[in-house]
Design an enzyme around this catalytic site. Structure first.
Site, PDB file in Angstrom:
ATOM      1  N   GLY A 160      30.480  17.869  30.031  1.00 60.38           N
ATOM      2  CA  GLY A 160      31.654  18.322  29.279  1.00 60.38           C
ATOM      3  C   GLY A 160      32.518  19.190  30.182  1.00 60.38           C
ATOM      4  O   GLY A 160      32.572  18.986  31.396  1.00 60.38           O
TER       5      GLY A 160
ATOM      6  N   ILE B 109      32.116  22.318  31.136  1.00 61.87           N
ATOM      7  CA  ILE B 109      31.344  23.061  32.142  1.00 61.87           C
ATOM      8  C   ILE B 109      30.785  22.093  33.185  1.00 61.87           C
ATOM      9  O   ILE B 109      30.892  22.337  34.393  1.00 61.87           O
ATOM     10  CB  ILE B 109      30.202  23.858  31.472  1.00 61.87           C
ATOM     11  CG1 ILE B 109      30.792  24.952  30.584  1.00 61.87           C
ATOM     12  CG2 ILE B 109      29.260  24.460  32.520  1.00 61.87           C
ATOM     13  CD1 ILE B 109      29.782  25.670  29.702  1.00 61.87           C
TER      14      ILE B 109
ATOM     15  N   SER C  83      24.854  12.372  29.735  1.00 60.61           N
ATOM     16  CA  SER C  83      25.409  12.951  28.498  1.00 60.61           C
ATOM     17  C   SER C  83      25.304  11.859  27.442  1.00 60.61           C
ATOM     18  O   SER C  83      24.734  10.803  27.700  1.00 60.61           O
ATOM     19  CB  SER C  83      26.854  13.420  28.699  1.00 60.61           C
ATOM     20  OG  SER C  83      27.659  12.356  29.129  1.00 60.61           O
ATOM     21  N   ARG C  84      25.821  12.109  26.240  1.00 62.67           N
ATOM     22  CA  ARG C  84      25.684  11.079  25.205  1.00 62.67           C
ATOM     23  C   ARG C  84      26.449   9.819  25.584  1.00 62.67           C
ATOM     24  O   ARG C  84      26.000   8.713  25.342  1.00 62.67           O
ATOM     25  CB  ARG C  84      26.180  11.630  23.856  1.00 62.67           C
ATOM     26  CG  ARG C  84      25.223  12.636  23.257  1.00 62.67           C
ATOM     27  CD  ARG C  84      25.782  13.243  22.013  1.00 62.67           C
ATOM     28  NE  ARG C  84      27.013  14.008  22.284  1.00 62.67           N
ATOM     29  CZ  ARG C  84      27.454  14.994  21.521  1.00 62.67           C
ATOM     30  NH1 ARG C  84      26.796  15.332  20.444  1.00 62.67           N
ATOM     31  NH2 ARG C  84      28.548  15.648  21.829  1.00 62.67           N
TER      32      ARG C  84
ATOM     33  N   ARG D 202      22.057  26.401  26.635  1.00 63.81           N
ATOM     34  CA  ARG D 202      21.412  27.223  25.615  1.00 63.81           C
ATOM     35  C   ARG D 202      19.909  27.230  25.869  1.00 63.81           C
ATOM     36  O   ARG D 202      19.328  26.226  26.309  1.00 63.81           O
ATOM     37  CB  ARG D 202      21.687  26.678  24.206  1.00 63.81           C
ATOM     38  CG  ARG D 202      23.061  27.004  23.656  1.00 63.81           C
ATOM     39  CD  ARG D 202      23.237  28.516  23.394  1.00 63.81           C
ATOM     40  NE  ARG D 202      24.551  28.859  22.853  1.00 63.81           N
ATOM     41  CZ  ARG D 202      25.592  29.313  23.557  1.00 63.81           C
ATOM     42  NH1 ARG D 202      25.500  29.473  24.857  1.00 63.81           N
ATOM     43  NH2 ARG D 202      26.725  29.630  22.953  1.00 63.81           N
TER      44      ARG D 202
ATOM     45  N   ASP E 279      20.297  31.539  32.725  1.00 66.93           N
ATOM     46  CA  ASP E 279      21.216  32.513  32.127  1.00 66.93           C
ATOM     47  C   ASP E 279      20.995  32.627  30.626  1.00 66.93           C
ATOM     48  O   ASP E 279      21.507  33.540  30.000  1.00 66.93           O
ATOM     49  CB  ASP E 279      22.670  32.087  32.404  1.00 66.93           C
ATOM     50  CG  ASP E 279      23.676  33.106  31.900  1.00 66.93           C
ATOM     51  OD1 ASP E 279      23.541  34.288  32.287  1.00 66.93           O
ATOM     52  OD2 ASP E 279      24.562  32.749  31.102  1.00 66.93           O
TER      53      ASP E 279
ATOM     54  N   GLU F 296      16.253  35.034  23.534  1.00 65.50           N
ATOM     55  CA  GLU F 296      17.136  36.115  23.956  1.00 65.50           C
ATOM     56  C   GLU F 296      17.549  36.979  22.757  1.00 65.50           C
ATOM     57  O   GLU F 296      17.685  36.449  21.642  1.00 65.50           O
ATOM     58  CB  GLU F 296      18.363  35.565  24.700  1.00 65.50           C
ATOM     59  CG  GLU F 296      19.282  34.677  23.896  1.00 65.50           C
ATOM     60  CD  GLU F 296      20.397  34.075  24.761  1.00 65.50           C
ATOM     61  OE1 GLU F 296      20.102  33.437  25.780  1.00 65.50           O
ATOM     62  OE2 GLU F 296      21.563  34.243  24.374  1.00 65.50           O
TER      63      GLU F 296
ATOM     64  N   HIS G 216      22.608  35.998  29.884  1.00 67.88           N
ATOM     65  CA  HIS G 216      23.622  35.215  29.143  1.00 67.88           C
ATOM     66  C   HIS G 216      25.028  35.759  29.418  1.00 67.88           C
ATOM     67  O   HIS G 216      25.771  36.103  28.491  1.00 67.88           O
ATOM     68  CB  HIS G 216      23.336  35.218  27.640  1.00 67.88           C
ATOM     69  CG  HIS G 216      24.038  34.100  26.924  1.00 67.88           C
ATOM     70  ND1 HIS G 216      23.566  33.528  25.776  1.00 67.88           N
ATOM     71  CD2 HIS G 216      25.198  33.442  27.208  1.00 67.88           C
ATOM     72  CE1 HIS G 216      24.387  32.572  25.374  1.00 67.88           C
ATOM     73  NE2 HIS G 216      25.401  32.512  26.238  1.00 67.88           N
TER      74      HIS G 216
HETATM   75  P1  NDP Z   1      31.521  20.390  25.921  1.00 65.61           P
HETATM   76  O1  NDP Z   1      31.531  20.141  24.463  1.00 65.61           O
HETATM   77  O2  NDP Z   1      32.780  20.236  26.698  1.00 65.61           O
HETATM   78  O3  NDP Z   1      30.421  19.457  26.626  1.00 65.61           O
HETATM   79  C1  NDP Z   1      29.124  19.303  26.130  1.00 65.61           C
HETATM   80  C2  NDP Z   1      28.477  18.163  26.857  1.00 65.61           C
HETATM   81  O4  NDP Z   1      27.123  18.058  26.395  1.00 65.61           O
HETATM   82  C3  NDP Z   1      29.128  16.813  26.598  1.00 65.61           C
HETATM   83  O5  NDP Z   1      29.159  16.059  27.778  1.00 65.61           O
HETATM   84  C4  NDP Z   1      28.180  16.160  25.576  1.00 65.61           C
HETATM   85  O6  NDP Z   1      28.114  14.762  25.651  1.00 65.61           O
HETATM   86  C5  NDP Z   1      26.862  16.714  26.042  1.00 65.61           C
HETATM   87  N1  NDP Z   1      25.877  16.643  24.970  1.00 65.61           N
HETATM   88  C6  NDP Z   1      25.904  17.232  23.766  1.00 65.61           C
HETATM   89  N2  NDP Z   1      24.803  16.905  23.057  1.00 65.61           N
HETATM   90  C7  NDP Z   1      24.086  16.082  23.840  1.00 65.61           C
HETATM   91  C8  NDP Z   1      22.857  15.395  23.687  1.00 65.61           C
HETATM   92  N3  NDP Z   1      22.138  15.509  22.566  1.00 65.61           N
HETATM   93  N4  NDP Z   1      22.411  14.624  24.707  1.00 65.61           N
HETATM   94  C9  NDP Z   1      23.126  14.502  25.839  1.00 65.61           C
HETATM   95  N5  NDP Z   1      24.284  15.128  26.055  1.00 65.61           N
HETATM   96  C10 NDP Z   1      24.766  15.913  25.066  1.00 65.61           C
HETATM   97  O7  NDP Z   1      30.950  21.865  26.086  1.00 65.61           O
HETATM   98  P2  NDP Z   1      31.053  22.841  27.343  1.00 65.61           P
HETATM   99  O8  NDP Z   1      30.788  22.097  28.583  1.00 65.61           O
HETATM  100  O9  NDP Z   1      32.283  23.659  27.265  1.00 65.61           O
HETATM  101  O10 NDP Z   1      29.834  23.838  27.004  1.00 65.61           O
HETATM  102  C11 NDP Z   1      28.515  23.341  26.883  1.00 65.61           C
HETATM  103  C12 NDP Z   1      27.621  24.427  26.292  1.00 65.61           C
HETATM  104  O11 NDP Z   1      27.465  25.476  27.228  1.00 65.61           O
HETATM  105  C13 NDP Z   1      28.183  25.124  25.049  1.00 65.61           C
HETATM  106  O12 NDP Z   1      27.983  24.367  23.875  1.00 65.61           O
HETATM  107  C14 NDP Z   1      27.401  26.414  25.033  1.00 65.61           C
HETATM  108  O13 NDP Z   1      26.188  26.227  24.334  1.00 65.61           O
HETATM  109  C15 NDP Z   1      27.083  26.646  26.524  1.00 65.61           C
HETATM  110  N6  NDP Z   1      27.833  27.796  27.042  1.00 65.61           N
HETATM  111  C16 NDP Z   1      27.139  28.781  27.693  1.00 65.61           C
HETATM  112  C17 NDP Z   1      27.790  29.888  28.172  1.00 65.61           C
HETATM  113  C18 NDP Z   1      27.053  30.958  28.909  1.00 65.61           C
HETATM  114  O14 NDP Z   1      27.554  32.080  29.010  1.00 65.61           O
HETATM  115  N7  NDP Z   1      25.885  30.670  29.468  1.00 65.61           N
HETATM  116  C19 NDP Z   1      29.236  30.083  27.955  1.00 65.61           C
HETATM  117  C20 NDP Z   1      29.880  28.939  27.363  1.00 65.61           C
HETATM  118  C21 NDP Z   1      29.188  27.859  26.888  1.00 65.61           C
HETATM  119  P3  NDP Z   1      29.352  13.815  25.232  1.00 65.61           P
HETATM  120  O15 NDP Z   1      30.451  14.157  26.178  1.00 65.61           O
HETATM  121  O16 NDP Z   1      28.832  12.470  25.451  1.00 65.61           O
HETATM  122  O17 NDP Z   1      29.687  14.169  23.821  1.00 65.61           O
END
Ligand code: NDP
Length: 317
Positions: free
Chosen positions: A148, A150, A169-170, A227, A251, A256, A274
């Site tokens: 996504g 990140i 990813s999905r 997460r 992280d 946590e 985090h």
């Molecule tokens: P996005 O929604 O842009 O991307 C999420 C990605 O994860 C997508 O590619 C999605 O696939 C994939 N995904 C979701 N569910 C599944 C699954 N079951 N199997 C495989 N792939 C999956 O989110 P971001 O990149 O912006 O952020 C990702 C996560 O990072 C956030 O949801 C949050 O939990 C975490 N985060 C952590 C932070 C920190 O401080 N450590 C700060 C900000 C975010 P697809 O594209 O195919 O839908």
């Protein structure tokens, strides 16, 4: 009278930045201190993914119509409960992707080059130039779990380090130049570095398990900036203790803010609280985005950054 907005997270920066524009009610300890008039006047709640809001909490504010999440992850918000009440939900889509990707690279560099360990040695006067040469960071393979915002930002940074990227990813991303791998286990098998950038929740719960760590192998490193629930922590600790994988950088944690003592005792893991997405610049962007969403809501327009469940609604609420 300015608009009444409730906030249930402590981060002072958001209290200052949003307090300059709205009548902000600090609801970090609940809603019982609000007068009936304040409850009725409060139509917006600001929260974060780790805190969120349950349906019962939403009912504390009878005219609640918009929940704004500061970050990308919004797992603590019961979105179905919100939608059932006609409450709209926005999140900080993309605001912290760059910061999290920077931090993932920092964890990677720290773990592979053993920076915290070497820093401690150097400060203690135990100068030992020849102690265990550390592996090259570059010319390796990175498997990104979650391509996504990140994941894509991390892939660009990895490319600058001559690291070859593939991902799972999905869905495959046809607009990106990286190889898609159909399963997480195969991705781990093909990677020197496996980096989790996926959201939490049931679909990713313990996706990184003993089998995936085994596939990553004894020269492999695991990093988690998504997460804590994404990895089976007991399996990770066992893999780090036994040398099933070489190291890790984390992280986020399942429990946590409590971090397992076994992890803290290990030298081959780098830990941060985090904080990957936490930067003053990110907080400013997130506060601006919240204000844009509130303005759009007030003007009866579509939200600027609705959560995906809301985007999928027809007709939109
Ligand atoms: P996005 O929604 O842009 O991307 C999420 C990605 O994860 C997508 O590619 C999605 O696939 C994939 N995904 C979701 N569910 C599944 C699954 N079951 N199997 C495989 N792939 C999956 O989110 P971001 O990149 O912006 O952020 C990702 C996560 O990072 C956030 O949801 C949050 O939990 C975490 N985060 C952590 C932070 C920190 O401080 N450590 C700060 C900000 C975010 P697809 O594209 O195919 O839908």
């Amino acid at each position: 009278m300015s608009q009444h907005v409730a906030i249930n997270i402590k981060t002072q920066a958001y209290h200052s930045m949003l307090g300059a524009h709205y009548t902000l009610h600090d609801c970090t300890a609940g809603y019982t201190h609000l007068t009936d008039e304040e409850r009725a006047a409060t139509r917006v709640l600001v929260t974060a993914g780790f805190r969120g809001a349950t349906g019962a909490e939403m009912d504390e504010l009878p005219n609640l119509a918009l929940i704004c999440c500061v970050g990308t992850g919004y797992e603590g918000i019961d979105v179905q409960a919100a939608l059932a009440r006609g409450i709209r939900v926005s999140h900080g889509a993309g605001v912290n992707a760059g910061a999290v990707a920077d931090h993932a690279m920092a964890l990677l560099l720290s773990a592979v080059r053993a920076i915290p360990h070497q820093d401690r040695l150097t400060r203690s006067g135990a100068w030992n130039y020849t102690e265990t040469p550390r592996p090259l960071v570059s010319r390796k393979k990175m498997g990104i779990f979650g391509m996504g915002g990140i994941g894509a930002a991390l892939a660009r940074r990895a490319a600058a380090f001559d690291i070859e990227v593939s991902y799972h990813s999905r869905t495959p991303k046809t607009d990106l130049p990286y190889a898609y791998v159909a399963s997480l286990r195969e991705l781990a098998e093909a990677s020197d570095y496996l980096v989790a950038c996926v959201p939490g929740g049931p679909s990713t719960q313990h996706a990184v398990n003993a089998e995936v760590l085994e596939a990553l192998g004894p020269k492999g490193y695991f990093f988690n900036v998504g997460r804590g629930s994404v990895v089976d922590t007991a399996a990770l600790i066992a893999a780090l203790q036994s040398g099933t994988i070489k190291g890790a950088g984390l992280d986020v944690f399942e429990t946590e803010p409590d971090v397992p003592a076994e992890l803290c005792a290990l030298e081959n893991v780098v830990l941060t609280p985090h904080m990957a997405g936490n930067a003053p610049e990110v907080q400013e962007m997130a506060a601006d985005l919240i204000r844009e969403n509130i303005t759009a809501f007030n003007e009866g327009r579509a939200l600027v950054s609705p959560v995906p469940e809301m985007r999928a609604l027809t007709p939109a609420i």
